[in-house]
Design a protein around this motif. Sequence first.
Motif, PDB file in Angstrom:
ATOM      1  N   GLY A  66      -8.780   9.685 -23.117  1.00 49.92           N
ATOM      2  CA  GLY A  66      -9.696   8.581 -23.391  1.00 49.92           C
ATOM      3  C   GLY A  66     -11.105   8.853 -22.917  1.00 49.92           C
ATOM      4  N   TYR A  67     -11.248   9.182 -21.645  1.00 51.97           N
ATOM      5  CA  TYR A  67     -12.580   9.402 -21.092  1.00 51.97           C
ATOM      6  C   TYR A  67     -13.162  10.746 -21.512  1.00 51.97           C
ATOM      7  CZ  TYR A  67     -11.970   5.252 -18.261  1.00 51.97           C
ATOM      8  OH  TYR A  67     -11.783   3.959 -17.852  1.00 51.97           O
ATOM      9  N   GLY A  68     -12.315  11.740 -21.664  1.00 49.01           N
ATOM     10  CA  GLY A  68     -12.818  13.066 -22.053  1.00 49.01           C
ATOM     11  C   GLY A  68     -13.546  13.040 -23.385  1.00 49.01           C
ATOM     12  N   PHE A  69     -12.911  12.509 -24.404  1.00 50.72           N
ATOM     13  CA  PHE A  69     -13.553  12.422 -25.718  1.00 50.72           C
ATOM     14  C   PHE A  69     -14.816  11.558 -25.648  1.00 50.72           C
ATOM     15  CE2 PHE A  69      -9.523  13.958 -27.324  1.00 50.72           C
ATOM     16  CZ  PHE A  69      -9.871  14.669 -28.460  1.00 50.72           C
ATOM     17  N   ALA A  70     -14.714  10.413 -24.994  1.00 47.13           N
ATOM     18  CA  ALA A  70     -15.841   9.480 -24.928  1.00 47.13           C
ATOM     19  C   ALA A  70     -17.026  10.104 -24.203  1.00 47.13           C
ATOM     20  CB  ALA A  70     -15.410   8.189 -24.237  1.00 47.13           C
ATOM     21  N   TRP A  71     -16.785  10.686 -23.050  1.00 45.78           N
ATOM     22  CA  TRP A  71     -17.886  11.232 -22.263  1.00 45.78           C
ATOM     23  C   TRP A  71     -18.517  12.440 -22.941  1.00 45.78           C
ATOM     24  CZ3 TRP A  71     -15.596  10.819 -16.628  1.00 45.78           C
ATOM     25  CH2 TRP A  71     -15.497   9.459 -16.308  1.00 45.78           C
ATOM     26  N   LEU A  72     -17.707  13.238 -23.630  1.00 48.87           N
ATOM     27  CA  LEU A  72     -18.289  14.344 -24.402  1.00 48.87           C
ATOM     28  C   LEU A  72     -19.201  13.812 -25.499  1.00 48.87           C
ATOM     29  CD1 LEU A  72     -15.406  16.955 -24.767  1.00 48.87           C
ATOM     30  CD2 LEU A  72     -17.639  17.299 -23.703  1.00 48.87           C
ATOM     31  N   GLY A  73     -18.783  12.740 -26.149  1.00 45.34           N
ATOM     32  CA  GLY A  73     -19.610  12.131 -27.183  1.00 45.34           C
ATOM     33  C   GLY A  73     -20.948  11.667 -26.637  1.00 45.34           C
ATOM     34  N   HIS A  74     -20.917  11.045 -25.468  1.00 47.85           N
ATOM     35  CA  HIS A  74     -22.172  10.585 -24.869  1.00 47.85           C
ATOM     36  C   HIS A  74     -23.049  11.762 -24.451  1.00 47.85           C
ATOM     37  CE1 HIS A  74     -21.609   6.271 -24.864  1.00 47.85           C
ATOM     38  NE2 HIS A  74     -20.331   6.504 -24.613  1.00 47.85           N
ATOM     39  N   MET A  75     -22.440  12.797 -23.912  1.00 49.45           N
ATOM     40  CA  MET A  75     -23.199  13.942 -23.426  1.00 49.45           C
ATOM     41  C   MET A  75     -23.769  14.771 -24.582  1.00 49.45           C
ATOM     42  SD  MET A  75     -22.017  16.980 -20.786  1.00 49.45           S
ATOM     43  CE  MET A  75     -20.513  17.274 -21.691  1.00 49.45           C
ATOM     44  N   LEU A  76     -22.956  15.055 -25.590  1.00 50.72           N
ATOM     45  CA  LEU A  76     -23.356  15.978 -26.648  1.00 50.72           C
ATOM     46  C   LEU A  76     -24.013  15.318 -27.848  1.00 50.72           C
ATOM     47  CD1 LEU A  76     -20.164  18.253 -26.629  1.00 50.72           C
ATOM     48  CD2 LEU A  76     -22.360  18.666 -25.486  1.00 50.72           C
ATOM     49  N   ILE A  77     -23.712  14.051 -28.084  1.00 57.06           N
ATOM     50  CA  ILE A  77     -24.195  13.400 -29.308  1.00 57.06           C
ATOM     51  C   ILE A  77     -25.193  12.289 -29.016  1.00 57.06           C
ATOM     52  CG2 ILE A  77     -23.517  12.116 -31.379  1.00 57.06           C
ATOM     53  CD1 ILE A  77     -20.738  13.571 -31.065  1.00 57.06           C
ATOM     54  N   GLU A  78     -24.796  11.350 -28.210  1.00 56.80           N
ATOM     55  CA  GLU A  78     -25.636  10.170 -27.955  1.00 56.80           C
ATOM     56  C   GLU A  78     -26.722  10.441 -26.918  1.00 56.80           C
ATOM     57  OE1 GLU A  78     -26.393   6.497 -29.456  1.00 56.80           O
ATOM     58  OE2 GLU A  78     -24.398   7.311 -29.797  1.00 56.80           O
ATOM     59  N   HIS A  79     -26.456  11.392 -26.019  1.00 59.99           N
ATOM     60  CA  HIS A  79     -27.403  11.756 -24.962  1.00 59.99           C
ATOM     61  C   HIS A  79     -27.768  10.561 -24.078  1.00 59.99           C
ATOM     62  CE1 HIS A  79     -27.732  15.631 -26.876  1.00 59.99           C
ATOM     63  NE2 HIS A  79     -28.048  15.044 -28.009  1.00 59.99           N
ATOM     64  N   ASN A  80     -26.737   9.836 -23.663  1.00 57.42           N
ATOM     65  CA  ASN A  80     -26.958   8.723 -22.737  1.00 57.42           C
ATOM     66  C   ASN A  80     -25.815   8.680 -21.730  1.00 57.42           C
ATOM     67  OD1 ASN A  80     -24.811   7.595 -24.168  1.00 57.42           O
ATOM     68  ND2 ASN A  80     -25.996   5.932 -25.054  1.00 57.42           N
ATOM     69  N   ARG A  81     -25.936   7.811 -20.790  1.00 55.40           N
ATOM     70  CA  ARG A  81     -24.929   7.672 -19.739  1.00 55.40           C
ATOM     71  C   ARG A  81     -23.893   6.646 -20.190  1.00 55.40           C
ATOM     72  NH1 ARG A  81     -25.768   5.352 -13.721  1.00 55.40           N
ATOM     73  NH2 ARG A  81     -23.800   6.113 -12.904  1.00 55.40           N
ATOM     74  N   PRO A  82     -22.603   6.975 -20.149  1.00 48.28           N
ATOM     75  CA  PRO A  82     -21.588   6.019 -20.579  1.00 48.28           C
ATOM     76  C   PRO A  82     -21.663   4.699 -19.814  1.00 48.28           C
ATOM     77  CG  PRO A  82     -20.622   8.187 -20.252  1.00 48.28           C
ATOM     78  CD  PRO A  82     -22.023   8.247 -19.717  1.00 48.28           C
ATOM     79  N   ALA A  83     -21.459   3.616 -20.532  1.00 47.30           N
ATOM     80  CA  ALA A  83     -21.469   2.283 -19.923  1.00 47.30           C
ATOM     81  C   ALA A  83     -20.325   2.119 -18.924  1.00 47.30           C
ATOM     82  CB  ALA A  83     -21.385   1.211 -21.014  1.00 47.30           C
ATOM     83  N   THR A  84     -19.347   2.998 -18.999  1.00 44.96           N
ATOM     84  CA  THR A  84     -18.203   2.962 -18.086  1.00 44.96           C
ATOM     85  C   THR A  84     -18.639   2.966 -16.629  1.00 44.96           C
ATOM     86  OG1 THR A  84     -16.908   4.202 -19.677  1.00 44.96           O
ATOM     87  CG2 THR A  84     -16.090   4.192 -17.426  1.00 44.96           C
ATOM     88  N   PHE A  85     -19.705   3.670 -16.327  1.00 48.72           N
ATOM     89  CA  PHE A  85     -20.131   3.808 -14.936  1.00 48.72           C
ATOM     90  C   PHE A  85     -20.668   2.500 -14.359  1.00 48.72           C
ATOM     91  CE2 PHE A  85     -20.842   8.283 -16.508  1.00 48.72           C
ATOM     92  CZ  PHE A  85     -19.672   8.769 -15.956  1.00 48.72           C
ATOM     93  N   ARG A  86     -21.236   1.650 -15.209  1.00 49.18           N
ATOM     94  CA  ARG A  86     -21.759   0.363 -14.735  1.00 49.18           C
ATOM     95  C   ARG A  86     -20.816  -0.792 -15.014  1.00 49.18           C
ATOM     96  NH1 ARG A  86     -27.931  -1.302 -15.568  1.00 49.18           N
ATOM     97  NH2 ARG A  86     -27.629  -2.775 -13.903  1.00 49.18           N
ATOM     98  N   TYR A  87     -20.099  -0.719 -16.114  1.00 50.85           N
ATOM     99  CA  TYR A  87     -19.225  -1.811 -16.545  1.00 50.85           C
ATOM    100  C   TYR A  87     -17.851  -1.237 -16.908  1.00 50.85           C
ATOM    101  CZ  TYR A  87     -23.645  -4.322 -17.002  1.00 50.85           C
ATOM    102  OH  TYR A  87     -24.859  -4.899 -16.749  1.00 50.85           O
ATOM    103  N   PRO A  88     -17.080  -0.771 -15.935  1.00 54.77           N
ATOM    104  CA  PRO A  88     -15.830  -0.066 -16.252  1.00 54.77           C
ATOM    105  C   PRO A  88     -14.808  -0.893 -17.016  1.00 54.77           C
ATOM    106  CG  PRO A  88     -16.010  -0.480 -13.891  1.00 54.77           C
ATOM    107  CD  PRO A  88     -17.327  -0.859 -14.494  1.00 54.77           C
TER     108      PRO A  88
END
Length: 121
Positions: free
Chosen positions: A57-79
Motif C-alpha cells: 500500500g505505502y510502497g506504491f503510493a510513496w513511489l508515486g508521490h516521489m517519482l510522479i507528483e513530486h510532493n510529500r504524501p498526506a499520510t505524514f500529516r493526516y495518516p
Amino acid sequence: MAPFTRFREFWPYYLQEHARAGTRAMHYAGTSMVVLLAVVAPFSGHWWLAAAVPVAGYGFAWLGHMLIEHNRPATFRYPFWSLRADFVMWYRFLTGRMGRDLARAGVRADGTVDPARRLHA
C-alpha cells in the motif's frame, strides 16, 4: 488555513495532492494489492503475506508521490484520513466517479490544480 477538522474538508485537498493520473494509478495498484493480499492471506495459510500489506500500500503510493507528483504524501500529516481517502479514491475510480470529484476539487485534466482553488494544509 487551519488543519482540517472533517473528512469532507480534507477530501478536496487529498485529490489536489493526487492531481496527476500516474500518481493515482500508483495508488490504485497499491490499494488493489492491499485488498488482494488481505483476501488471500487467510485462505492461503501464508500469514506472512499480511506483513506485505503496508509495504504494498505505502510502497506504491510513496513511489508515486516521489517519482510522479513530486510532493510529500498526506499520510505524514493526516495518516488516518489519508488511509480512508486511499480507499475512497480507489472505490470512486472503480465506480467511474473520480472525474467528477477531481473537477470539484479544481484538478484539471492535465494534472494541474486551479491556483484559485488550491488548498494548503
